[in-house]
Write a protein that holds these residues in place. Structure first.
Motif: not given
Length: 848
Positions: A10-14, A738-748, A763-769, A844-848
């Motif tokens: 998962p992208c959360a590893g960065r 969480d990936t940015p897309r899964t988190f944004a979907g669940r939050l909405g 827009r925030l998710r896309t810019a971050y990706e 150490g592993t956050v916000r994906r």
């Protein structure tokens, strides 16, 4: 390929923090991409293909630790919880504000040094310096530099306060009266213990060892208090200690997991273990014979320092009078027609630096049901009356028994008591005290008249023991010269005594409980008497002691009695022996008093009252003074003369003294709100610290987003980090997988976002990706073995980068407003004052 890689890693590893551009310039692509085209979503290399960290990466600083704030806060609560056991050692809760004003700056300074990531040794040193500054600001403000740095005169003031504390410890039983000296000791000791607890729990990460420091706080109450530590203080301390252990373990789990949310199973285990231990502590004493007679956690007081007076004859009386609220209520009922003084003990040895009662255990007579005659007193008192007095001590605890003078017998008294033939004081011989006693005293009151006392000639030298007539060699000259000026013209002891009393009650003297403190002569001893005669302002200890010393200088045996003034009537009555009616009175610590007793041949010890505005002047000393005996220069005794200035015993002095006491009390009352406001401000600052830190980080990110950099590096990451943390604060946390897309979907979905908040979040998710995964591809170079490298076809850059609009902080605020409006009031308060993201800021592993 992109979806397969998403499932595998998962992208959360960065890591969220900005990467060094040098590490992002030439990524390595895996070999299995040969012959394939780029997908619309770019992926990170597989974990196996990531090269080993460079030396610079390995040398990066260790993970910051924001969770130490919680452990430090628990340390503060633990020390304050243990300090509750001081109620009963010191007057209840009087210690709280000074202790809070000491501990909060100390622990706050230590926590700030850890936030700055300084060494543990430096953190402890900063705590000690903060303790010195806090104690200086509270107890040495006049001698300080910039209010917190000890300045000239601090050492002398420190010696005075330590001497005052020593007198309190030596001469009082619990609860001791509040004073600057004892508060200095308490605050300094608790400050050092707080530093030790915080170092063990936070710096050394050994929270269990901090329990030993907390245990030391409970030792003094266990030894001193009549009922030991007390179950409530013990339970509060134990619960606070368990909380400290739980938060320390939670911090360890956070650090071990790199900041990720850890399992909370340890909390349940801690609750079970702690509840079991406390249950055993509470229940076991009920079934163990003799346990309640112990000292810890609840039982009888251990008497390791011997007997002590419940009234300090030097300093304590002043503290009693300076205390705006009385304590130690005592009720007594009597059939006496004259105001009754309750006497506990007498002071007759004036040779030491501090006047203390002499127990004279070898010369005491056991049993108090029948008390014999006092040495030097007549066997029968002419025209005397029998007085019955029932005394109920309630919480007043002292080994010296209160009784009217002169007692003939005491009944209904618990414990073993003995009386002293030299002064008729009654002392417990089994380590007991007067606490919760109700006993009946039969005493004899002599009918004294001015004429009868005036006819008494000087007493023989062997009528009383020498201790009542001796003056030390270092008696100040001012005492002797003043005595000669006041009483040198008279022959009879009564005329001399009345002249001394009226001199001290004259217009040149004022009653003040504050003047001795300000002047530095509060206490007892010959040097104190000399300073009092120079300043002519003090309270009962100074007036009584000075009259007793001047009486000896004039050849009259004397002593100082310590006890209580008559107090106030309640209007209630009870039936006494032989059908007598006893009228009830009450006294408390504000009635504590000292007065002189002078010896007259054939009569015995006679009470006088030299203190203006306190007590009651006896009838035989109330008249305007005119000597009834011959003066020293009279040849025919036809012209007795007088002292016009000495006849003033009316209300003028009493009014002046009362006004002085009121003003002193008012000044103290004015100082109390200021001290309270400072304490409240310190607590408020400590409570608002999470909000201030969280707001500072938000402002920093906002500046990062608004910065006009050429490529906008880091702006989208900062905006996305703020969005995910705020979502966590409002109850929608980011999960590690969480990936940015899964988190944004669940939050909405969970927050029920609609309209512009959904568009802003997208827009925030896309810019971050694109900032994290695509912006670096315009500098990609061919790699060996990859299609386009060394003979292969180069990948067109146009296929790897896609233009994306720069992030806007307005989108962050739009999402924040939507989350706030959709949350309950408690959730909003918690998100602002206690943000969860503050503790997760360095994960150490956050916000994906």
């Amino acid at each position: 390929m992109g979806r397969t890689r998403d499932r595998g890693r998962p992208c959360a590893g960065r890591d969220l923090p900005h990467r060094d551009p040098s590490t992002r310039a030439a990524p390595i692509f895996p070999r299995h991409h040969q012959g394939t085209s780029m997908t619309s979503t770019l992926d990170r290399p597989a974990a196996a293909d990531v090269p080993a960290p460079t030396a610079s990466a390995a040398a990066r600083p260790s993970l910051p630790d924001p969770w130490h704030w919680a452990v430090t806060g628990a340390s503060l609560l633990a020390v304050l919880a243990a300090a509750t056991s001081l109620n009963g050692v010191v007057d209840a809760w009087t210690w709280f504000l000074p202790v809070v004003r000491t501990l909060v700056p100390v622990l706050l300074a230590m926590a700030l040094t850890r936030t700055l990531r300084l060494s543990g040794v430096l953190s402890a040193l900063v705590g000690v310096l903060a303790l010195v500054g806090s104690l200086t600001a509270q107890f040495f403000p006049r001698q300080s530099i910039l209010a917190i740095v000890p300045g000239p005169g601090t050492s002398l003031e420190l010696q005075r306060l330590l001497a005052q504390a020593e007198e309190t410890v030596v001469s009082q039983v619990a609860p001791v009266l509040p004073g600057a000296g004892i508060f200095l000791i308490v605050c300094a000791a608790l400050g050092l213990i707080a530093i030790l607890v915080d170092v063990c729990a936070t710096t050394l990460r050994m929270p269990a060892a901090s329990g030993l420091a907390l245990f030391t706080v409970l030792i003094a109450p266990a030894v001193v208090k009549p009922n030991g530590v007390g179950m409530s203080a013990f339970l509060v301390t134990a619960l606070a200690y368990l909380l400290l252990l739980a938060l320390a373990q939670w911090r360890e789990n956070r650090l071990a997991s790199g900041g990720a949310r850890a399992s909370s199973g340890f909390a349940g285990r801690s609750v079970i273990i702690g509840a079991s231990a406390l249950a055993v502590t509470v229940i076991l004493p009920l079934f163990v014979p003799g346990f309640t007679s112990g000292a810890f956690p609840q039982g009888a007081r251990m008497n390791v320092w011997g007997n002590a007076t419940g009234l300090n004859p030097a300093v304590t009386l002043g503290n009693d009078l300076r205390n705006p609220t009385g304590f130690g209520r005592i009720a007594y009922s009597t059939n006496s027609d004259t105001p009754l003084y309750l006497r506990a003990v007498t002071l007759e040895d004036f040779s030491g630096r501090r006047w203390e009662p002499d127990q004279r255990l070898d010369g005491r007579e056991s049993g108090v049901r029948d008390i014999g005659a006092e040495q030097g007193a007549p066997e029968s008192v002419p025209d005397g009356t029998t007085v019955f007095t029932r005394i109920t001590t309630q919480s007043y605890a002292s080994p010296w028994l209160l009784s009217p003078y002169a007692p003939e017998g005491v009944t209904d008294l618990s414990g073993r008591w003995a009386w002293d033939p030299a002064n008729l004081s009654i002392l417990a011989t089994d380590g007991g005290s007067t606490a919760r006693q109700s006993y009946l005293v039969q005493s004899r009151s002599a009918a004294l008249t001015r004429e009868g006392l005036g006819s008494i000639r000087p007493s023989e030298s062997d009528s009383v023991p020498e201790v009542f007539t001796e003056l030390p060699d270092d008696t100040p000259d001012i005492v002797r010269t003043t005595t000669d000026e006041v009483a040198g013209d008279f022959v009879n002891p009564y005329d001399k005594a009345l002249a001394i009393q009226n001199y001290l009650r004259g217009p040149r003297f004022t009653y003040s409980v504050e003047a001795p403190v300000d002047g530095g002569y509060d206490g007892s001893g010959m040097d104190v008497m000399a300073r009092f005669l120079e300043s002519k302002s003090g309270y009962c200890v100074h007036y009584a002691g000075t009259m007793a010393v001047m009486a000896r200088a004039a050849g009259i045996p004397s002593r100082v009695a310590v006890g209580y003034t008559p107090g106030s009537p309640t209007g209630d009555t009870e039936q006494g022996p032989a059908g007598t009616e006893l009228r009830e009175f009450v006294v408390d610590s504000r009635n504590a008093h000292a007065w002189p007793e002078l010896y007259f041949e054939g009569v015995g010890w006679v009470q006088f009252e030299p203190t203006p505005s306190r007590g009651v002047v006896p009838t035989y000393a109330q008249q305007a003074f005119a000597p009834v005996g011959p003066r020293a220069d009279d040849t025919d005794a036809l012209n007795p003369g007088g002292l016009p200035a000495g006849g003033r015993t009316g209300s003028a002095e009493e009014t002046a003294g009362a006004e002085d006491g009121t003003q002193a009390g008012g000044a103290q009352d004015e100082a109390q709100p200021v001290a309270g406001l400072l304490a409240v401000a310190g607590i408020a600052l400590f409570a608002l610290l999470p909000l201030l830190l969280r707001s500072a980080r938000t402002r920093s990110r906002r500046r990062s987003v608004a910065a006009d950099t050429p490529d906008g590096t880091g702006a989208a990451t900062a905006a996305w980090a703020e969005t995910t943390e705020l979502a966590g604060d409002y109850g929608y946390p980011l999960e590690p997988t969480d990936t940015p897309r899964t988190f944004a979907g669940r939050l909405g979905r969970d927050a029920r976002l609609a309209g512009s908040p959904v568009a802003s979040l997208a827009r925030l998710r896309t810019a971050y990706e694109y900032e994290e995964y695509a912006e670096h591809l315009d500098v990609i170079r061919p790699v060996d073995g990859y299609a386009g490298g060394r003979g292969g076809n180069s990948l067109p850059v146009a296929m790897l980068a896609r233009p994306v609009a720069a992030p806007r902080w307005d989108d962050v605020e739009t999402v924040t407003r939507a989350l706030r409006s959709g949350s309950s009031w408690p959730t909003r308060v918690r998100a602002r004052l206690f943000p969860q993201s503050l503790l997760n800021r360095f994960r150490g592993t956050v916000r994906r």
